[in-house]
Design a protein around this motif. Structure first.
Motif, PDB file in Angstrom:
ATOM      1  N   UNK A  77       3.038  -4.117  -8.749  1.00  0.00           N
ATOM      2  CA  UNK A  77       1.907  -3.391  -8.171  1.00  0.00           C
ATOM      3  C   UNK A  77       1.897  -1.922  -8.577  1.00  0.00           C
ATOM      4  N   UNK A  78       3.068  -1.278  -8.553  1.00  0.00           N
ATOM      5  CA  UNK A  78       3.151   0.150  -8.874  1.00  0.00           C
ATOM      6  C   UNK A  78       2.749   0.416 -10.324  1.00  0.00           C
TER       7      UNK A  78
ATOM      8  N   UNK B  87       0.828  -1.218   0.000  1.00  0.00           N
ATOM      9  CA  UNK B  87       0.000   0.000   0.000  1.00  0.00           C
ATOM     10  C   UNK B  87       0.854   1.256   0.000  1.00  0.00           C
ATOM     11  N   UNK B  88       1.959   1.255   0.773  1.00  0.00           N
ATOM     12  CA  UNK B  88       2.825   2.438   0.857  1.00  0.00           C
ATOM     13  C   UNK B  88       3.453   2.785  -0.482  1.00  0.00           C
ATOM     14  N   UNK B  89       3.635   1.780  -1.343  1.00  0.00           N
ATOM     15  CA  UNK B  89       4.241   2.029  -2.662  1.00  0.00           C
ATOM     16  C   UNK B  89       3.277   2.713  -3.626  1.00  0.00           C
ATOM     17  N   UNK B  90       1.983   2.449  -3.439  1.00  0.00           N
ATOM     18  CA  UNK B  90       1.007   2.944  -4.417  1.00  0.00           C
ATOM     19  C   UNK B  90       0.098   4.037  -3.859  1.00  0.00           C
ATOM     20  N   UNK B  91       0.220   4.342  -2.567  1.00  0.00           N
ATOM     21  CA  UNK B  91      -0.700   5.301  -1.936  1.00  0.00           C
ATOM     22  C   UNK B  91      -0.634   6.678  -2.575  1.00  0.00           C
ATOM     23  N   UNK B  92       0.555   7.098  -3.056  1.00  0.00           N
ATOM     24  CA  UNK B  92       0.705   8.417  -3.677  1.00  0.00           C
ATOM     25  C   UNK B  92       0.193   8.440  -5.115  1.00  0.00           C
ATOM     26  N   UNK B  93      -0.045   7.264  -5.676  1.00  0.00           N
ATOM     27  CA  UNK B  93      -0.429   7.190  -7.092  1.00  0.00           C
ATOM     28  C   UNK B  93      -1.934   7.097  -7.271  1.00  0.00           C
ATOM     29  N   UNK B  94      -2.580   6.295  -6.431  1.00  0.00           N
ATOM     30  CA  UNK B  94      -3.967   5.913  -6.703  1.00  0.00           C
ATOM     31  C   UNK B  94      -4.883   6.293  -5.537  1.00  0.00           C
ATOM     32  N   UNK B  95      -6.115   6.633  -5.891  1.00  0.00           N
ATOM     33  CA  UNK B  95      -7.133   6.942  -4.891  1.00  0.00           C
ATOM     34  C   UNK B  95      -8.364   6.086  -5.147  1.00  0.00           C
TER      35      UNK B  95
END
Length: 503
Positions: free
Chosen positions: A118-119, A47-55
């Motif tokens: 994932x990213x 989650x920490x890897x993608x939290x800044x990318x996706x909402x």
């Protein structure tokens, strides 16, 4: 991939306001959403890897939106998010029941991809969501344009559309949030290196006024600078001088970072809410041609002066100085026009004359709150477009009631918000203006002699008082002022007499 539930037609309530009959034509990728959710349910650390990318709203399938919402809620509370822990929150969801109930969560986790991808899946989902939003904005623009009503002007619709599109661009910029100290240090070293390499040692844009540049280090990107003064002090003259100096010095080329742009001087945008573009141009031409501005207005010029005037006009044709003299602009429209100028001509500095004439986007309960919205809007423009913004401001009349007429921060109208939001606050002060009004009677010979001596000492001099500077010292800078040409310049000091010039 085969273990995951087969694709289904999205429901009519899906993202971007689409209908079921055209859902297939809307950009989306259900498989990517399934794979990303499965990976998160298998390994919460992803989650920490993608939290800044996706909402949440980036997911096309509303069931996937709900799964993401519940999973993120648990992860942010440091609780486990897995098919088992999510089951109580989702087992009665109607959309999930249509996909097989909680067993769908198990199938998602069972078909999970390896963590390194994932990213990439998150970025793909986000990009597709942007495309859907773009389609939605296009439809809204079409619908608003087709709806003809008295309270919906086409110009307002264009501004609103530009605002929405620019917001979408910013939403697509993922380079926000925390950055490593190494990157911050590298950026700081690059700025210092650019200052070292540049003549005059400036980190920012040169104003063309040497002593002012020394004090400010030039005009810095993302800074809001307030230039304030009482009427007749020369605020607009100083602003036009700075604008002209920057535009005149403009040279385009390759910067040290490899990008194309201004390597000297810059493209200037000037919002003149008080004077017309023609009046402002006459001031610039007066300075450049050394023909008094009142003679230009009257057309009272000798042949030599008119020739100088025309030659100066020809030289200035290529200057990248853009003037907008629309009166009473709302801050939202001002921002939209600045963005357009940045996009079309790569704007380098913006000047607003003057702050109190800008309108807030909506009426407020007090003038202080209105000015606060305007100053915050100007600061946001400076940061968003990464340019210095110079805003002129009026001072309150309490200056006139003091013996010492030098302005200070408390003299700013609605000073709280202006002083708070500005990175630099400068005051233009010409003591000669006040001293001239203290002329004694002709019969007071002794006082007249003293007054004349004081006037002679003050003649042609102006002062820029730096009352606040976030990144440097405060103090005052002496400048020369030629009222006939409305021109500020570098003041030659006594120790410089006999030298070449103030440079």
């Amino acid at each position: 991939m085969n273990d995951v539930a087969p694709l289904r037609q999205p429901q009519s309530g899906d993202q971007a306001g689409t209908q079921s009959d055209d859902a297939e034509t809307i950009p989306h990728n259900i498989e990517a959403e399934q794979q990303l959710l499965g990976a998160i349910l298998t390994n919460n650390d992803l989650f920490d890897r993608v939290a800044q990318i996706i909402r949440q709203e980036d997911f096309f399938d509303p069931v996937h939106q709900k799964i993401w919402e519940v999973a993120v809620g648990r992860i942010q509370k440091n609780a486990l998010a897995s098919p088992v822990t999510l089951k109580p929150f989702l087992e009665h969801e109607e959309g999930l029941q249509a996909l097989g109930g909680p067993a769908y969560l198990v199938r998602l986790a069972g078909a999970a991809i390896s963590s390194f991808a994932a990213k990439d899946y998150a970025q793909m989902i986000h990009d597709l969501a942007l495309r859907r939003k773009l389609i939605g904005i296009g439809r809204e623009i079409t619908a608003r344009a087709a709806s003809v009503s008295s309270d919906s002007e086409p110009s307002d619709q264009i501004v609103e559309a530009e605002k929405e599109l620019y917001s979408l661009v910013q939403a697509g910029n993922m380079e926000t949030g925390f950055q490593s100290f190494l990157k911050a240090v590298t950026d700081a070293v690059n700025v210092a290196n650019a200052a070292y390499q540049r003549e005059g040692g400036l980190a920012g844009l040169s104003t063309g006024l040497m002593d002012l540049d020394r004090k400010l280090g030039g005009l810095h990107k993302s800074d809001l600078l307030i230039l304030a003064g009482r009427p007749s002090m020369g605020k607009t003259s100083l602003a036009t001088n700075i604008a002209f100096n920057i535009a005149k010095a403009y040279k385009r080329g390759r910067r040290p970072d490899g990008s194309e742009g201004a390597v000297d001087g810059g493209v200037v945008g000037f919002f003149s809410l008080e004077m017309s573009a023609e009046q402002l141009a006459a001031r610039v031409l007066s300075e450049a041609s050394e023909v008094p501005s009142e003679q230009i207005r009257r057309g009272d010029m000798t042949e030599a002066e008119f020739r100088r005037f025309v030659e100066a006009a020809k030289e200035l044709e290529a200057c990248p100085l853009f003037i907008d003299d629309t009166p009473a602009l709302p801050i939202s429209q001002l921002a939209a026009r600045a963005r357009r100028l940045k996009r079309e001509h790569n704007l380098d500095v913006l000047i607003v004359d003057y702050l109190q004439l800008v309108r807030p986007a909506s009426a407020k309960d007090s003038r202080v709150n209105e000015v606060s919205e305007i100053t915050q809007g100007l600061k946001a423009i400076a940061k968003e477009l990464d340019i210095p913004v110079v805003a002129l401001s009026q001072l309150s009349r309490q200056v006139e009631s003091r013996d010492d007429k030098r302005p200070q921060l408390s003299d700013l109208r609605e000073s709280g918000s202006i002083e708070q939001d500005a990175d630099v606050v400068m005051f233009v002060f010409r003591e000669e203006y006040y001293k001239e009004r203290e002329k004694p009677g002709d019969h007071e010979l002794e006082k007249m002699a003293q007054w004349q001596a004081e006037m002679e000492a003050l003649h042609g001099k102006a002062e820029v008082i730096i009352g606040k500077q976030r990144h440097g010292p405060i103090g005052s800078v002496d400048l020369s002022f030629e009222g006939r040409f409305t021109r500020f310049g570098n003041l030659v000091k006594a120790w410089q007499q006999g030298g070449t010039d103030s440079f």
